[in-house]
Write a protein that holds these residues in place. Structure first.
Motif, PDB file in Angstrom:
ATOM      1  N   ARG A 119       1.115  -0.498   3.043  1.00  0.00           N
ATOM      2  CA  ARG A 119       1.965  -1.645   2.701  1.00  0.00           C
ATOM      3  C   ARG A 119       2.581  -1.480   1.321  1.00  0.00           C
ATOM      4  N   ARG A 127       0.986  -9.032   7.009  1.00  0.00           N
ATOM      5  CA  ARG A 127      -0.464  -9.067   6.866  1.00  0.00           C
ATOM      6  C   ARG A 127      -1.048  -7.683   7.128  1.00  0.00           C
ATOM      7  N   TYR A 175      -8.840 -13.383  10.336  1.00  0.00           N
ATOM      8  CA  TYR A 175      -7.717 -14.249   9.970  1.00  0.00           C
ATOM      9  C   TYR A 175      -7.869 -15.669  10.524  1.00  0.00           C
ATOM     10  N   LEU A 274      -9.795  -9.286   1.757  1.00  0.00           N
ATOM     11  CA  LEU A 274      -8.434  -9.749   2.021  1.00  0.00           C
ATOM     12  C   LEU A 274      -8.016 -10.948   1.164  1.00  0.00           C
ATOM     13  N   GLU A 278      -3.931 -11.265   0.491  1.00  0.00           N
ATOM     14  CA  GLU A 278      -3.106 -11.965   1.456  1.00  0.00           C
ATOM     15  C   GLU A 278      -2.768 -13.356   0.889  1.00  0.00           C
TER      16      GLU A 278
END
Length: 279
Positions: A119, A127, A175, A274, A278
């Motif tokens: 990313r 995500r 998530y 995360l 995120e």
């Protein structure tokens, strides 16, 4: 957990990601009570590992998480990531005298490290779980699992997907369950990060078809674990004044029944990883 380390991880250099992944494994360990799991207070339902062994394992894995992040940034294929993961597992087993302390975390956290590296290199905004699915999901799904592993045996017997299906789908349990629970728990207990981790762990146990629980306790063991966790949350979770006593009693019941929700532990570590990455 160090806020400075989390900030460096948000910059997503391979070294900072490796350090952050290792720190998240240690934070998962330094959480009590987690029903049936090893912590800094006791060994839970495990007779072959303790806190010092898990700390050693987390430290041993740090450079491999960094290698996975660098490989992701270099557009590595799944076979390349798998080779690093196998090397990490061998190093873990050498360090622990053959004890499987973090095999599941090598897989899950390793893929998230690779996705974070990719990313950053490509300047993406999606995500990390979605990047795992888009970049490596097909290869994960097509791979031949270790048919003799405890998780694979339990998955076939009880027809649940397990870690490989979770990863190929982009870690939906992280998530949909773990991250929302963690963020909500921080609001419930803004000055008690350990309590927030306990709440998140119980939220995962309540909903996850954990193959580790199925392996140790069968369908009845899984149902017992989910019912106990659901009852704790329904009674207010860590917002209840007697929460620590109640979850300690659940922990003792898990130990008596030889239940250990290792899948929930891995997903808790992934949620911690995360959280700063995120938005």
């Amino acid at each position: 957990m160090s806020l400075a380390l989390a900030h460096r991880a948000s910059k997503t250099s391979p070294a900072s990601l490796g350090a952050w992944a290792s720190a998240c494994l240690r934070a998962e360990l330094e959480t009590y009570p987690k029903p049936g799991l090893v912590s800094h207070r006791d060994c839970g339902a495990h007779r072959d590992m303790d806190a010092s062994l898990l700390r050693l394992s987390a430290t041993t894995l740090e450079p491999f998480f960094a290698d996975l992040a660098a490989a992701g940034a270099a557009h590595a294929e799944m076979d390349d990531l798998r080779r690093i993961g196998i090397a990490a597992e061998k190093a873990m087993l050498r360090a622990t005298g053959g004890v499987n302390t973090h095999r599941g975390a090598i897989f899950g956290l390793g893929l998230l490290c690779a996705a974070a590296g990719l990313r950053q290199r490509l300047g993406l905004n999606g995500r990390l779980g979605d990047i795992v699915t888009q970049r490596w999901g097909r290869a994960i799904g097509a791979a031949t699992p270790n048919a003799a592993s405890n998780g694979a045996v339990a998955g076939r017997r009880f027809r649940v997907g397990g870690a490989r299906a979770e990863a190929a789908a982009g870690f939906p349990s992280v998530y949909a369950i773990a991250l929302p629970a963690l963020r909500s728990a921080h609001r419930m207990a803004p000055d008690d990060a350990e309590a927030a981790r306990v709440q998140t762990c119980l939220a995962l146990i309540a909903q996850l078809d954990d193959t580790n629980l199925l392996h140790r306790g069968g369908a009845a063991g899984l149902a017992f674990a989910q019912d106990a966790a659901t009852g704790f949350l329904a009674a207010g979770g860590i917002a209840a004044p007697d929460w620590l006593m109640r979850v300690a009693a659940i922990h003792a019941d898990f130990v008596t029944r030889n239940l250990s929700p290792g899948g929930a532990a891995d997903l808790l570590a992934m949620a911690l990883f995360l959280e700063p990455l995120e938005a």
